[in-house]
Design an enzyme around this catalytic site. Structure first.
Site, PDB file in Angstrom:
ATOM      1  N   ASN A   9     -31.623  16.446   5.784  1.00 57.19           N
ATOM      2  CA  ASN A   9     -32.766  15.811   6.328  1.00 57.19           C
ATOM      3  C   ASN A   9     -32.467  15.703   7.799  1.00 57.19           C
ATOM      4  OD1 ASN A   9     -35.227  14.045   6.824  1.00 57.19           O
ATOM      5  ND2 ASN A   9     -33.960  12.372   6.712  1.00 57.19           N
ATOM      6  N   HIS A  36     -33.136  13.131  10.971  1.00 56.30           N
ATOM      7  CA  HIS A  36     -33.604  11.534  11.316  1.00 56.30           C
ATOM      8  C   HIS A  36     -33.501  11.405  12.764  1.00 56.30           C
ATOM      9  CE1 HIS A  36     -34.469   7.425  10.658  1.00 56.30           C
ATOM     10  NE2 HIS A  36     -33.398   7.238  11.581  1.00 56.30           N
ATOM     11  N   SER A  62     -29.806  12.809  14.139  1.00 57.35           N
ATOM     12  CA  SER A  62     -28.777  13.277  13.259  1.00 57.35           C
ATOM     13  C   SER A  62     -29.270  14.066  12.177  1.00 57.35           C
ATOM     14  CB  SER A  62     -28.226  12.093  12.358  1.00 57.35           C
ATOM     15  OG  SER A  62     -27.924  10.869  13.314  1.00 57.35           O
ATOM     16  N   ASP A 117     -31.809   7.459   4.623  1.00 52.94           N
ATOM     17  CA  ASP A 117     -31.368   7.787   5.850  1.00 52.94           C
ATOM     18  C   ASP A 117     -29.730   7.559   5.774  1.00 52.94           C
ATOM     19  OD1 ASP A 117     -33.609   8.706   6.678  1.00 52.94           O
ATOM     20  OD2 ASP A 117     -34.255   6.883   7.381  1.00 52.94           O
TER      21      ASP A 117
HETATM   22  C1  GRF Z   1     -39.361  14.020  13.561  1.00 53.09           C
HETATM   23  O1  GRF Z   1     -39.044  13.039  14.671  1.00 53.09           O
HETATM   24  C2  GRF Z   1     -38.347  13.719  12.464  1.00 53.09           C
HETATM   25  O2  GRF Z   1     -37.072  13.673  13.057  1.00 53.09           O
HETATM   26  C3  GRF Z   1     -38.955  12.759  11.723  1.00 53.09           C
HETATM   27  O3  GRF Z   1     -40.405  12.721  11.982  1.00 53.09           O
HETATM   28  C4  GRF Z   1     -40.594  13.532  12.976  1.00 53.09           C
HETATM   29  C5  GRF Z   1     -41.261  14.822  12.447  1.00 53.09           C
HETATM   30  O4  GRF Z   1     -41.786  15.444  13.257  1.00 53.09           O
HETATM   31  N1  GRF Z   1     -38.218  12.452  10.535  1.00 53.09           N
HETATM   32  P1  GRF Z   1     -42.470  17.109  13.194  1.00 53.09           P
HETATM   33  O5  GRF Z   1     -43.430  16.810  12.040  1.00 53.09           O
HETATM   34  O6  GRF Z   1     -41.404  17.995  12.700  1.00 53.09           O
HETATM   35  O7  GRF Z   1     -42.934  17.767  14.544  1.00 53.09           O
END
Ligand code: GRF
Length: 211
Positions: free
Chosen positions: A103, A105, A132, A141
């Site tokens: 994932n 984050h 991260s 997370d």
């Molecule tokens: C990103 O900031 C990701 O880290 C978080 O949600 C956002 C998703 O953006 N979990 P995208 O859909 O990849 O543009």
């Protein structure tokens, strides 16, 4: 060639950065829990198979998780990449894909898990924020961190400006980590991320990759 599946819920910019990175693997499908996720069109435009499994059509988290797992398994992926996937996944689902699910984050974990991470960082007054990539475990997370990119917080930052700079780092960091995994260099071993050929705890990236 290894196969991977990407899970999204929305815009899909991280998905785009993964698909455009020339990873040493083939993307078998992009799956969303929201049929209206903008990223699905981006995947289809790149010739990738897409599927939507609407979580609102299921009576319980377990039933949704089971349907999602079945759709993923259909593609027999070596790696599952959560890229802005905004549903909490149950323990059984996570255990099933443990060691092969990553994932991204938007914070320097373990600081600021959950949502609204940029607002959390500004409220806390931290000088360094970032993103991260971690293996997914049942702790939200909270799985073993593989790599991080730091972004200095500027005095005049607001939510949007900080989010923009962190996102630029996300787009560099996630493909880099996915590549390590697909090359067979990255593993989850005894609850730690291990990167072959480098330090036992995989490459913490201390400087912004865009610098
Ligand atoms: C990103 O900031 C990701 O880290 C978080 O949600 C956002 C998703 O953006 N979990 P995208 O859909 O990849 O543009």
């Amino acid at each position: 060639m290894k196969r991977y599946v990407i899970l999204i819920s929305g815009r899909g910019s991280n998905m785009g950065s993964l698909l455009d990175a020339g990873l040493p693997g083939s993307c078998a499908a992009v799956i969303s829990n929201r049929p209206d996720a903008a990223g699905l069109a981006g995947a289809a435009a790149r010739g990738i198979a897409t599927a939507a499994i609407d979580h609102r059509g299921f009576a319980s988290r377990e039933e949704f998780d089971a349907a999602l797992a079945a759709e993923i398994e259909r593609h027999a992926p070596d790696l599952v990449l959560l890229a802005g996937f905004m549903r909490i996944l149950g323990d059984a689902f996570v255990r099933r894909f443990e060691g092969r699910m990553l994932n991204i984050h938007p914070s320097l974990l373990p600081a600021f898990p959950g949502v609204k991470t940029h607002a959390q960082a500004l409220a806390a007054g931290v000088r360094l924020h970032g993103c991260s990539v971690h293996f997914v475990t049942p702790a939200l997370d909270g799985g073993p961190i593989v790599a991080q990119a730091a972004v200095p917080v500027q005095a005049d930052d607001d939510d949007a400006s900080l989010a923009r700079r962190v996102l630029a780092e996300e787009h560099l960091l996630y493909p880099r980590v996915a590549r390590w995994f697909l090359e067979g260099r990255l593993q989850l071993v005894d609850g730690r991320a291990r990167l072959a050929g480098e330090l036992p705890v995989a490459g913490a990236l201390h400087a912004p990759l865009t610098a």
